[in-house]
Design a protein around this motif. Structure first.
Motif, PDB file in Angstrom:
ATOM      1  N   ILE A 158      17.457  -1.038  12.463  1.00  0.00           N
ATOM      2  CA  ILE A 158      18.147  -1.881  11.497  1.00  0.00           C
ATOM      3  C   ILE A 158      17.449  -1.731  10.143  1.00  0.00           C
ATOM      4  O   ILE A 158      16.214  -1.668  10.073  1.00  0.00           O
ATOM      5  CB  ILE A 158      18.102  -3.369  11.924  1.00  0.00           C
ATOM      6  N   HIS A 182      23.425  -0.419   7.267  1.00  0.00           N
ATOM      7  CA  HIS A 182      22.703  -1.534   7.899  1.00  0.00           C
ATOM      8  C   HIS A 182      22.028  -1.107   9.197  1.00  0.00           C
ATOM      9  O   HIS A 182      20.951  -1.595   9.530  1.00  0.00           O
ATOM     10  CB  HIS A 182      23.681  -2.677   8.183  1.00  0.00           C
ATOM     11  N   ARG A 183      22.647  -0.161   9.925  1.00  0.00           N
ATOM     12  CA  ARG A 183      22.184   0.156  11.273  1.00  0.00           C
ATOM     13  C   ARG A 183      22.452   1.625  11.580  1.00  0.00           C
ATOM     14  O   ARG A 183      23.472   2.175  11.214  1.00  0.00           O
ATOM     15  CB  ARG A 183      22.947  -0.737  12.246  1.00  0.00           C
TER      16      ARG A 183
END
Length: 181
Positions: A175, A128-129
Motif C-alpha cells: 500500500i 494506492h496499491r
C-alpha cells in the motif's frame, strides 16, 4: 529512465527488439514455468517489435507500464518488469509482474527493479496499491517481493492457467505509505 544503484529501468523501444528476443529465447524454459506457454511465433523479431509497439501504446493510454531492466555499467537487458491491469477511480490499483534472466538471479536486481517500479507507481502514477500473484513454490519471487515491502494476503486458488494447469497463487500487496485515509 529510472536509475537505481545497480540497474535502471526504462520503457523498451524498437531498437531493443533484438535484445528482447535474445532474453526471451535464452530464458524460454524458465519463463514458461511461471507464465503461459507461448507459441513459436512469439519468439520472432516481428512479434517482439509488435510487442514493444503495443507496450508503448498502452503506456501512453495509462493502461500498462512495461519496462526493461538494464545493468548500469554495460546497458545489458536482463529482464522486464510491468505494472498491468491498472485500475483508476476508487481503486487506484495495479498488478506487478517481472522476469529476470536466469544468470542474473540472486544478485538483488529483481528486488531493486521492484523497488524502482513501486516508487514510480506511488510517486508518479499516484497509485494506492500494487498486487502480485506468485505460485507458492516460487520462493525466490516471494522473497523479492517481501524484501521490497510487500506483505502476504492469502492464497488465490486455481486463478491462473499456466501450461494448461490452473495454478494457485500467493497474493501479496503493498500500500502506498503516503495514503493515510
Amino acid at each position: 529512465m529510472i536509475k537505481g544503484n545497480n540497474i535502471y529501468i526504462r520503457p523498451l523501444n524498437i531498437e531493443d527488439a533484438v535484445e528482447l528476443l535474445r532474453l526471451e529465447t535464452e530464458n524460454r524454459e524458465i519463463f514458461e514455468k511461471f507464465s503461459m506457454t507461448r507459441s513459436n511465433d512469439f519468439y520472432t523479431m516481428e512479434n517482439q517489435i509488435k510487442r514493444i509497439t503495443k507496450n508503448q501504446e498502452t503506456m501512453l493510454e495509462g493502461q500498462e507500464y512495461n519496462f526493461g531492466i538494464f545493468i548500469n555499467n554495460n546497458d545489458k537487458l536482463i529482464g522486464t518488469i510491468s505494472l498491468f491491469q491498472v485500475i483508476r477511480g476508487s481503486l487506484q490499483n495495479a498488478i506487478i509482474g517481472y522476469f529476470l534472466d536466469e544468470r542474473s538471479n540472486g544478485k538483488g536486481y529483481a528486488t531493486e527493479a521492484v523497488k524502482l517500479v513501486i516508487d514510480y507507481a506511488f510517486n508518479e502514477l499516484m497509485l494506492h496499491r500494487i498486487e502480485a500473484g506468485v505460485m507458492p513454490h516460487n520462493i525466490a519471487s516471494m522473497r523479492v517481493l517481501e524484501k521490497a515491502g510487500f506483505h502476504k494476503e492469502g492464497i488465490s486458488q486455481k486463478n491462473v492457467k499456466i501450461n494448461g494447469i490452473w495454478e494457485d497463487h500467493q497474493v501479496l500487496a503493498i500500500i502506498n505509505p503516503h495514503d493515510q485515509m
